[in-house]
Design a protein around this motif. Structure first.
Motif, PDB file in Angstrom:
ATOM      1  N   GLY A  19       0.660  -1.136   0.301  1.00 29.31           N
ATOM      2  CA  GLY A  19      -0.509  -0.555  -0.058  1.00 29.31           C
ATOM      3  C   GLY A  19       0.754   2.104   0.364  1.00 29.31           C
ATOM      4  O   GLY A  19       1.947   1.014   0.124  1.00 29.31           O
ATOM      5  N   GLN A  20       0.125   2.702   0.317  1.00 27.83           N
ATOM      6  CA  GLN A  20       0.685   3.928  -0.023  1.00 27.83           C
ATOM      7  C   GLN A  20       0.315   4.331   1.169  1.00 27.83           C
ATOM      8  O   GLN A  20      -1.005   4.499   1.307  1.00 27.83           O
ATOM      9  CB  GLN A  20       0.201   4.271  -1.174  1.00 27.83           C
ATOM     10  N   LEU A  21       0.785   4.900   2.109  1.00 22.35           N
ATOM     11  CA  LEU A  21       0.261   5.814   3.190  1.00 22.35           C
ATOM     12  C   LEU A  21       0.436   7.568   2.236  1.00 22.35           C
ATOM     13  O   LEU A  21       0.582   7.934   1.405  1.00 22.35           O
ATOM     14  CB  LEU A  21       1.450   6.377   3.691  1.00 22.35           C
ATOM     15  N   ALA A  22      -0.697   9.071   3.247  1.00 16.45           N
ATOM     16  CA  ALA A  22      -0.760   9.827   2.399  1.00 16.45           C
ATOM     17  C   ALA A  22       0.594  10.907   2.447  1.00 16.45           C
ATOM     18  O   ALA A  22       0.176  11.450   1.557  1.00 16.45           O
ATOM     19  CB  ALA A  22      -2.082  10.223   3.580  1.00 16.45           C
ATOM     20  N   ASP A  23       1.401  10.981   3.617  1.00 14.68           N
ATOM     21  CA  ASP A  23       2.375  11.437   3.480  1.00 14.68           C
ATOM     22  C   ASP A  23       3.235  10.805   2.761  1.00 14.68           C
ATOM     23  O   ASP A  23       4.819  11.330   2.664  1.00 14.68           O
ATOM     24  CB  ASP A  23       3.187  10.834   4.530  1.00 14.68           C
ATOM     25  N   GLY A  24       3.285   9.467   1.455  1.00 18.08           N
ATOM     26  CA  GLY A  24       4.299   9.985   0.642  1.00 18.08           C
ATOM     27  C   GLY A  24       4.972   8.487   0.769  1.00 18.08           C
ATOM     28  O   GLY A  24       5.681   8.052  -0.223  1.00 18.08           O
ATOM     29  N   LYS A  25       4.910   7.632   1.860  1.00 19.30           N
ATOM     30  CA  LYS A  25       5.597   6.552   2.348  1.00 19.30           C
ATOM     31  C   LYS A  25       5.315   5.785   1.771  1.00 19.30           C
ATOM     32  O   LYS A  25       3.560   5.228   1.451  1.00 19.30           O
ATOM     33  CB  LYS A  25       5.749   6.405   3.709  1.00 19.30           C
TER      34      LYS A  25
END
Length: 46
Positions: A19-25
């Motif tokens: 997955g991908q997080l909202a902060d770019g991680k």
């Protein structure tokens, strides 16, 4: 998709994207473990 992420200044992990997080991680999975870090930019050959 296989991606490489940085966990610290000298530690990187390569695994399957979960997955991908909202902060770019990005979250990647290696065997039974999951890791969160910033993606490594692909190297462009000149």
């Amino acid at each position: 998709m296989l991606r490489t992420i940085m966990l610290g200044s000298c530690v990187s992990v390569q695994g399957i994207v979960v997955g991908q997080l909202a902060d770019g991680k990005i979250v990647v999975k290696v065997d039974e473990k999951t890791f969160v870090g910033y993606p490594v930019a692909p190297l462009r050959a000149a």
